[in-house]
Every structure is written in C-alpha cells, then in structure tokens.
Design a protein around this motif. Structure first.
Motif, PDB file in Angstrom:
ATOM      1  N   VAL A 246      15.263  -5.844   4.410  1.00  0.00           N
ATOM      2  CA  VAL A 246      14.186  -5.171   3.335  1.00  0.00           C
ATOM      3  C   VAL A 246      14.816  -5.074   2.124  1.00  0.00           C
ATOM      4  O   VAL A 246      15.790  -4.700   1.751  1.00  0.00           O
ATOM      5  CB  VAL A 246      13.964  -3.618   3.980  1.00  0.00           C
ATOM      6  CG1 VAL A 246      13.015  -2.966   2.881  1.00  0.00           C
ATOM      7  CG2 VAL A 246      13.186  -3.745   5.019  1.00  0.00           C
ATOM      8  N   GLU A 247      13.867  -5.605   1.066  1.00  0.00           N
ATOM      9  CA  GLU A 247      14.139  -5.359  -0.438  1.00  0.00           C
ATOM     10  C   GLU A 247      13.158  -4.899  -1.073  1.00  0.00           C
ATOM     11  O   GLU A 247      12.076  -5.701  -1.264  1.00  0.00           O
ATOM     12  CB  GLU A 247      14.435  -6.981  -1.076  1.00  0.00           C
ATOM     13  CG  GLU A 247      15.797  -7.514  -0.336  1.00  0.00           C
ATOM     14  CD  GLU A 247      17.172  -7.111  -0.717  1.00  0.00           C
ATOM     15  OE1 GLU A 247      18.099  -7.375  -0.183  1.00  0.00           O
ATOM     16  OE2 GLU A 247      16.986  -6.803  -2.074  1.00  0.00           O
ATOM     17  N   GLY A 248      13.294  -3.716  -1.170  1.00  0.00           N
ATOM     18  CA  GLY A 248      11.832  -3.135  -1.843  1.00  0.00           C
ATOM     19  C   GLY A 248      10.871  -3.047  -1.064  1.00  0.00           C
ATOM     20  O   GLY A 248      10.816  -2.552   0.248  1.00  0.00           O
ATOM     21  N   ARG A 249       9.831  -3.739  -1.434  1.00  0.00           N
ATOM     22  CA  ARG A 249       8.593  -3.832  -0.631  1.00  0.00           C
ATOM     23  C   ARG A 249       8.573  -4.925   0.185  1.00  0.00           C
ATOM     24  O   ARG A 249       7.486  -5.370   1.116  1.00  0.00           O
ATOM     25  CB  ARG A 249       7.444  -4.001  -1.500  1.00  0.00           C
ATOM     26  CG  ARG A 249       6.882  -2.469  -2.144  1.00  0.00           C
ATOM     27  CD  ARG A 249       5.722  -2.293  -2.994  1.00  0.00           C
ATOM     28  NE  ARG A 249       5.717  -0.901  -3.486  1.00  0.00           N
ATOM     29  CZ  ARG A 249       4.625  -0.069  -3.023  1.00  0.00           C
ATOM     30  NH1 ARG A 249       4.094  -0.462  -1.921  1.00  0.00           N
ATOM     31  NH2 ARG A 249       4.478   1.385  -3.161  1.00  0.00           N
TER      32      ARG A 249
ATOM     33  N   ILE B  35       0.818  -1.129  -0.016  1.00  0.00           N
ATOM     34  CA  ILE B  35       0.062   0.079   0.082  1.00  0.00           C
ATOM     35  C   ILE B  35       0.934   1.089   0.169  1.00  0.00           C
ATOM     36  O   ILE B  35       0.675   2.279  -0.915  1.00  0.00           O
ATOM     37  CB  ILE B  35      -1.045   0.103   1.179  1.00  0.00           C
ATOM     38  CG1 ILE B  35      -1.754  -1.226   1.271  1.00  0.00           C
ATOM     39  CG2 ILE B  35      -1.994   1.258   1.019  1.00  0.00           C
ATOM     40  CD1 ILE B  35      -2.778  -1.447   0.107  1.00  0.00           C
ATOM     41  N   PHE B  36       1.703   1.349   0.833  1.00  0.00           N
ATOM     42  CA  PHE B  36       2.666   2.603   1.066  1.00  0.00           C
ATOM     43  C   PHE B  36       3.958   2.204   0.678  1.00  0.00           C
ATOM     44  O   PHE B  36       4.435   1.095   0.923  1.00  0.00           O
ATOM     45  CB  PHE B  36       2.483   3.081   2.463  1.00  0.00           C
ATOM     46  CG  PHE B  36       1.128   3.776   2.693  1.00  0.00           C
ATOM     47  CD1 PHE B  36       0.255   3.261   3.654  1.00  0.00           C
ATOM     48  CD2 PHE B  36       0.998   4.978   2.146  1.00  0.00           C
ATOM     49  CE1 PHE B  36      -0.932   3.841   4.084  1.00  0.00           C
ATOM     50  CE2 PHE B  36      -0.435   5.598   2.506  1.00  0.00           C
ATOM     51  CZ  PHE B  36      -1.299   5.018   3.231  1.00  0.00           C
ATOM     52  N   GLU B  37       4.630   3.356  -0.137  1.00  0.00           N
ATOM     53  CA  GLU B  37       6.057   3.044  -0.821  1.00  0.00           C
ATOM     54  C   GLU B  37       7.216   3.088   0.291  1.00  0.00           C
ATOM     55  O   GLU B  37       8.422   2.536  -0.087  1.00  0.00           O
ATOM     56  CB  GLU B  37       6.220   3.818  -1.678  1.00  0.00           C
ATOM     57  CG  GLU B  37       6.240   5.255  -1.425  1.00  0.00           C
ATOM     58  CD  GLU B  37       5.041   6.021  -1.540  1.00  0.00           C
ATOM     59  OE1 GLU B  37       4.001   5.483  -1.407  1.00  0.00           O
ATOM     60  OE2 GLU B  37       5.142   7.265  -1.654  1.00  0.00           O
ATOM     61  N   SER B  38       6.993   3.418   1.402  1.00  0.00           N
ATOM     62  CA  SER B  38       8.255   3.851   2.637  1.00  0.00           C
ATOM     63  C   SER B  38       7.489   3.497   3.952  1.00  0.00           C
ATOM     64  O   SER B  38       7.584   4.109   4.680  1.00  0.00           O
ATOM     65  CB  SER B  38       8.989   4.774   2.275  1.00  0.00           C
ATOM     66  OG  SER B  38       8.111   5.982   2.664  1.00  0.00           O
ATOM     67  N   ARG B  39       6.969   2.209   4.143  1.00  0.00           N
ATOM     68  CA  ARG B  39       6.383   2.060   5.483  1.00  0.00           C
ATOM     69  C   ARG B  39       7.260   0.765   6.090  1.00  0.00           C
ATOM     70  O   ARG B  39       6.632   0.114   7.026  1.00  0.00           O
ATOM     71  CB  ARG B  39       5.086   1.580   5.243  1.00  0.00           C
ATOM     72  CG  ARG B  39       4.156   1.714   6.375  1.00  0.00           C
ATOM     73  CD  ARG B  39       2.437   1.636   6.276  1.00  0.00           C
ATOM     74  NE  ARG B  39       1.949   2.246   7.542  1.00  0.00           N
ATOM     75  CZ  ARG B  39       0.860   2.308   7.762  1.00  0.00           C
ATOM     76  NH1 ARG B  39      -0.271   2.021   6.823  1.00  0.00           N
ATOM     77  NH2 ARG B  39       0.487   3.092   8.621  1.00  0.00           N
ATOM     78  N   TYR B  40       8.462   0.945   6.174  1.00  0.00           N
ATOM     79  CA  TYR B  40       9.356   0.415   6.846  1.00  0.00           C
ATOM     80  C   TYR B  40      10.483   1.259   7.837  1.00  0.00           C
ATOM     81  O   TYR B  40      11.521   0.469   8.096  1.00  0.00           O
ATOM     82  CB  TYR B  40      10.349  -0.782   5.927  1.00  0.00           C
ATOM     83  CG  TYR B  40       9.647  -1.527   5.337  1.00  0.00           C
ATOM     84  CD1 TYR B  40       9.676  -2.183   3.825  1.00  0.00           C
ATOM     85  CD2 TYR B  40       8.601  -2.714   5.850  1.00  0.00           C
ATOM     86  CE1 TYR B  40       8.964  -3.162   3.331  1.00  0.00           C
ATOM     87  CE2 TYR B  40       7.979  -3.630   5.492  1.00  0.00           C
ATOM     88  CZ  TYR B  40       8.249  -3.865   4.180  1.00  0.00           C
ATOM     89  OH  TYR B  40       7.256  -4.910   3.560  1.00  0.00           O
TER      90      TYR B  40
END
Ligand code: EPZ
Length: 419
Positions: A348-351, A328-333
C-alpha cells in the motif's frame, strides 16, 4: 469472543437470495419519523445496524414492530429530538436521523458521530445542507445542537462532494420544508433513489433522484406507505467474489442488474462468465481469477468503495498483479495486513494498493477491523487452504445477514463459535 471458523478450498455451487440493502433501509427508517401515519418497510435485512436504528426510533417515541424482514413504524407520537451518546455510538451513521428529526420537531440534539475504522467521517456537508434550509447549527464539546424555530425553508444546496449521507439528510429535511429545494452535485447511488421512492410513496414531491440534481417541492404533511427495500448490491458483490475465489457457480436471486453495472465488468475481467435473466444473476468462475489491471473507487455510478475490500480479496489469488486506488475514504485498507497473514502479497502506497497474485492462500487467525474488511477476510478464508479463524465478527454482523447459513448452503465449511 465469537469467531467465524472456515475450512477453505471448497467449491461454492448453488443459489442465494440477496437481502434488502442496509444502506437503503437505514435512511428509510429515519424517514419514517417525518410522517404521523403508519409505514411498513418490507425486505428490511436483519442486521445489528437495523436494530440500532430501531432503538433510535423507539427512543424518539415511535412504536416499532419488527418481524422477520418487515418493519412497521407508527411515528404519530414523537416526544424527543435528542439521540443519546450510547445510541449514536451503536451506529455512527445515526447522523442520518438529523434531517428527519429537525424537520419533524424543529430541533435536533446529537453527539457528533466521530470517525470510525475507515476514516474521519466528517459531517460538514450535512451541517451545511441543514443551515442552507434555515437551521441554526451549534457544535461544541462533542454535541451537535440544531434548531429551526421558524421551520425549514426550501433553498438551493450545492454540495462540494456528492456525499451519500449529506444528500439523504438534505432530502429528509427538505420534503416538508416551506418552498422548493434544489440539491446540486448530489449523490446518485441507488439507495438515494430508493429513499426518494419511499418518500414519494408517502406523498412527497421529489424529482431527479439518481441524477446529479434533485428538486424537492415541500409538502405540508406526509401520508403513510408500504415500501420494499432494494436488494443489497454490496452483499451481492461479496457473494460474487466468494464464487470467483472458489471456482464457484452461483445464482443470485433478487438483484437489480443496473445496480451491479459498476462491478460486473470487473468480474468479467477476472475471467468469470456472468449472465443475467430478469432479477437473477448467474456467475461461473474460472479455475483461477485473472488480475484486474486497475480499480478506482468513485461515487456511483463508479466502482463502489464498499466493494473494494471483497474484490481485493479476490485479486490476492489472481494470475498477475492488480492495482486498486481508494478515492473515497482515507484509511480503507485495514484489511490489507490481515489478508497478508493469509499469504497475500499487497503493497500500500497512500491511496494505492498493489496486489501481486499468489497461487494460493493458507488459513490463519485474523481479525476483522470493519464491516467490508471483515467480509473480505471471509472471502479470503473461503479460498485459503486449511483453517481460517476470524475474530471481530460483530463488524460483519452489521452488514451481512445469514452469512454463514447462506455460504454453508452452497458448500462452504463455515461455523460460528464462542471462542
Ligand atoms: C455511505 O456513507 C455508506 N453508509 C457507506 O457504506 C459508503 O461507503 C459511502 O456512503 C460511500 O458510498 C451508509 O449509507 C450508512 P459519504 P457516507 O458521505 O454517507 C466525505 C458500509 O460499509 N464527507 O458519501 O458516510 C467522507 O469523509 C458503509 O456500508 C465529507 O467530507 O459516505 C468520505 O471521504 C461504509 N463531509 C466521502 O465524503 C461530509 O459531510 C464519502 O462519504 C460527508 C462526507
């Protein structure tokens, strides 16, 4: 700088009353602008985001009375149609006032909300919906100027993505528009249905909320109503994750079982025993959670993106490797680095996030970067051996009322200090 201090490793055992849902109360507060009659909203959580929404209502000319968990709004005298930058910056989701202010006053002037910690947060779908109903939208120098001199006219709105906020703005603009509006590929979250229930209580004619297509027959004016906000499914999920990481036994009161449908199987896969009696949920956790093979965040009724961070915190101590995909969101980590400071092993690799469960976490100083990431740090701190200090807790106060008080009541050693 205020901070939360947790001495982790305590079993959480007891009962918690789940508060009203922030993400339902906010659009409902915006909806009060649509009627000149008095509205009463019960089970409204005491949160800084709610305070920000009330500030906007008062700026627009509403008279608002806010007691413990009840907000009464008199919007008979709306004088303004602009939301100043200072108020927009207090809460970026103030964009949900767009549809209601436009419908009530014929214009709306806001600063564009801009991005936040979890992503760019564009509002193109909101503006598309407004223009489909006849609004003229101008966006420049960070200001959004909308006008509909001839009023809003019902039409068909096809959303390219089932955006929660865009669906809410479309509903708010359409309920008193001339003619019928059909919103296709709309969001189906429970908060959408709660907003429709509030508005139908005021005399609106909305059908299909909770499904993929909503039909709204415009009405000339709305009456007042009394409404009780649905319980917060994300707050409930966060408490369930707190039980899961502390071998806890918890009873959550006031939940709506169907709203937890997307998350209950995840806790069962983690080895928790869950049973439901009416609006009570019982959860009993194993000595150590099992890994979760894969979680993909999706629009409702899929797994909620807001639960991603607290559930990730649970998987950090699971017996095995878990995989999460944030769609859903592009930078939610943003919470990953902070969880790693507590000993978590996450790549973390991308999503995609791959979480290799460790036998235990250890306390350390960490910083919350957003609301749900901050809640995840509390969950991890409850599991960690030793002391965890969390800064940036203003993020947490946006969405979790009585957090320390509730956790203390069920056995956590957690305090708030002015650092
Ligand atoms: C609501 O945000 C919630 N906020 C969010 O909760 C929640 O994470 C989100 O819905 C998804 O469930 C409130 O209700 C106040 P979206 P919203 O529009 O409406 C893209 C929390 O922690 N998009 O469904 O902003 C967007 O970039 C908050 O309580 C567009 O491209 O969510 C995102 O990738 C965080 N154009 C996706 O859609 C638009 O015009 C989902 O956004 C609008 C959205």
């Amino acid at each position: 700088m205020e901070k939360i201090i947790i001495e982790g490793g305590k079993r959480l055992i007891g009962e918690i009353n789940v508060h009203g849902a922030k993400n339902s109360a906010l659009p409902i507060l915006a909806a009060t602008v649509l009627t000149t009659k008095r509205t009463v909203i019960h089970n409204c959580p005491k949160l800084t985001d709610i305070d920000a929404a009330i500030n906007i209502l008062e700026h627009l000319g509403c008279i608002v009375d806010h007691t413990e968990d009840c907000v009464t709004v008199d919007a008979s005298n709306i004088g303004g149609s602009d939301i100043p930058d200072s108020l927009m910056r207090e809460m970026r989701s103030s964009v949900v006032f767009l549809g209601a202010v436009l419908a009530r006053t014929g214009k709306a002037s806001f600063s564009t909300p801009g991005g936040c910690e979890i992503g760019l947060r564009p509002i193109d779908l909101h503006l598309f919906a407004m223009s489909r109903l006849g609004a003229v939208v101008k966006e420049d120098f960070g200001r959004l100027e909308c006008e509909c001199p001839n009023g809003l006219i019902g039409d068909e709105i096809i959303l390219s993505f089932p955006s929660v906020g865009a669906t809410e703005n479309a509903i708010l603009a359409a309920v008193t528009a001339k003619g019928t509006t059909t919103i296709i590929n709309c969001a189906r979250e429970p908060e959408i249905s709660d907003l429709a229930d509030f508005l139908n209580g005021c005399g609106a004619k909305i059908s299909g909320a909770g499904e993929g297509t909503i039909v709204i027959e415009g009405v000339k004016q709305l009456a007042g109503t009394e409404h009780t906000v649905i319980p917060d499914r994300i707050e409930a999920t966060t408490y369930m994750a707190s039980a899961a990481v502390t071998q806890g036994k918890m009873i959550l009161n006031g939940i709506i079982p169907a709203h937890l449908g997307p998350v209950i199987p995840i806790f069962e896969e983690a080895g928790c025993d869950i049973s439901i009696m009416g609006r009570k949920l019982y959860i009993s956790a194993p000595p150590r959670p099992k890994r979760i093979k894969s979680i993909k965040t999706m629009p409702y009724p899929g797994f909620p993106t807001d639960a991603q961070a607290p559930i990730m915190a649970m998987t950090t101590i699971a017996d095995g490797t878990s995989v999460i995909i944030e769609n859903i969101f592009e930078s939610r980590y943003k919470h990953v680095n902070e969880l790693s400071r507590l000993g978590a092993k996450i790549k973390v690799e991308g999503r995609m996030a791959v979480i290799e469960g460790v036998p235990g976490l250890y306390g350390a100083p960490v910083v919350a970067g957003d609301l749900r990431g901050g809640a995840a740090l509390v969950v991890a701190g409850l599991a960690a051996e030793g002391i965890t200090e969390i800064e940036g807790i203003a993020h947490i106060d946006r969405g979790h009322a009585d957090f320390e008080k509730n956790l203390t009541m069920i056995g956590a050693v957690i305090t708030r200090e002015n650092g």
